[in-house]
Design a protein around this motif. Structure first.
Motif, PDB file in Angstrom:
ATOM      1  N   TYR A  58      52.331  19.874 -64.414  1.00 20.67           N
ATOM      2  CA  TYR A  58      52.038  19.302 -63.109  1.00 20.67           C
ATOM      3  C   TYR A  58      51.022  18.177 -63.199  1.00 20.67           C
ATOM      4  O   TYR A  58      50.176  18.139 -64.101  1.00 20.67           O
ATOM      5  N   GLY A  59      51.091  17.287 -62.210  1.00 22.54           N
ATOM      6  CA  GLY A  59      50.060  16.292 -62.072  1.00 22.54           C
ATOM      7  C   GLY A  59      48.750  16.966 -61.677  1.00 22.54           C
ATOM      8  O   GLY A  59      48.752  18.023 -61.042  1.00 22.54           O
ATOM      9  N   ASP A  60      47.642  16.347 -62.055  1.00 23.14           N
ATOM     10  CA  ASP A  60      46.331  16.958 -61.821  1.00 23.14           C
ATOM     11  C   ASP A  60      46.066  17.233 -60.347  1.00 23.14           C
ATOM     12  O   ASP A  60      45.373  18.191 -59.992  1.00 23.14           O
ATOM     13  N   PHE A  61      46.613  16.418 -59.467  1.00 28.39           N
ATOM     14  CA  PHE A  61      46.307  16.531 -58.044  1.00 28.39           C
ATOM     15  C   PHE A  61      47.001  17.731 -57.396  1.00 28.39           C
ATOM     16  O   PHE A  61      46.666  18.120 -56.283  1.00 28.39           O
ATOM     17  N   VAL A  62      47.966  18.333 -58.080  1.00 23.26           N
ATOM     18  CA  VAL A  62      48.718  19.441 -57.492  1.00 23.26           C
ATOM     19  C   VAL A  62      47.828  20.651 -57.245  1.00 23.26           C
ATOM     20  O   VAL A  62      47.909  21.296 -56.196  1.00 23.26           O
ATOM     21  N   LYS A  63      46.977  20.980 -58.203  1.00 24.18           N
ATOM     22  CA  LYS A  63      45.964  22.038 -58.056  1.00 24.18           C
ATOM     23  C   LYS A  63      46.553  23.357 -57.564  1.00 24.18           C
ATOM     24  O   LYS A  63      46.002  24.005 -56.681  1.00 24.18           O
ATOM     25  N   GLY A  64      47.691  23.739 -58.125  1.00 21.63           N
ATOM     26  CA  GLY A  64      48.273  25.039 -57.818  1.00 21.63           C
ATOM     27  C   GLY A  64      49.018  25.126 -56.511  1.00 21.63           C
ATOM     28  O   GLY A  64      49.508  26.197 -56.143  1.00 21.63           O
ATOM     29  N   ARG A  65      49.139  24.038 -55.777  1.00 17.90           N
ATOM     30  CA  ARG A  65      49.797  24.080 -54.476  1.00 17.90           C
ATOM     31  C   ARG A  65      51.310  23.953 -54.558  1.00 17.90           C
ATOM     32  O   ARG A  65      52.022  24.384 -53.656  1.00 17.90           O
ATOM     33  N   PHE A  66      51.803  23.323 -55.599  1.00 18.72           N
ATOM     34  CA  PHE A  66      53.244  23.060 -55.728  1.00 18.72           C
ATOM     35  C   PHE A  66      53.816  23.865 -56.892  1.00 18.72           C
ATOM     36  O   PHE A  66      53.123  24.116 -57.885  1.00 18.72           O
TER      37      PHE A  66
END
Length: 122
Positions: A58-66
């Motif tokens: 995942y991209g760093d900005f996802v932060k477990g949300r996706f």
């Protein structure tokens, strides 16, 4: 090539969820499937990638949300997006990627879908 076809975009309020899907057609296992997004006025960025065995990144900005997933039998790629924020607004693209290393770089993409719009309001 068989085109990629995204679906599932829409307009939601912050904190809600959306599930995107992409009809990928039958693909060579040497390729990876990924989601990218492009916000208005910004460059396209990699959201998530998955290999044939189901291993994600995942991209760093996802932060477990996706969560990225796929159904090999139905040739369908998914992106479950939870806790959406206004900053997640943009066009989301399904993509066929040739390399895992630096997957988020656009020069690794060999095929793009047409995109599906996601709008998150506060």
């Amino acid at each position: 090539q068989v085109p990629l076809a995204e679906a599932g975009g829409g307009s939601v309020q912050a904190g809600q969820s959306l599930r995107l899907s992409c009809a990928t057609g039958s693909r060579d296992n040497s390729f990876y499937m990924a989601w990218f997004r492009q916000a208005p006025g910004k460059e396209r960025e990699g959201v998530a990638i998955i290999d044939y065995s189901g291993t994600p990144a995942y991209g760093d900005f996802v932060k477990g949300r996706f969560t990225i997933s796929k159904d090999n039998g139905k040739n369908t790629l998914f992106l479950q997006m939870n806790s959406l924020e206004p900053g997640d607004t943009g066009m989301y693209f399904c993509a066929l990627v040739s390399q895992w290393y630096l997957w988020h770089q656009e020069d690794r993409v060999v095929l793009w879908g047409q995109g599906t719009q996601v709008t998150v309001t506060s």
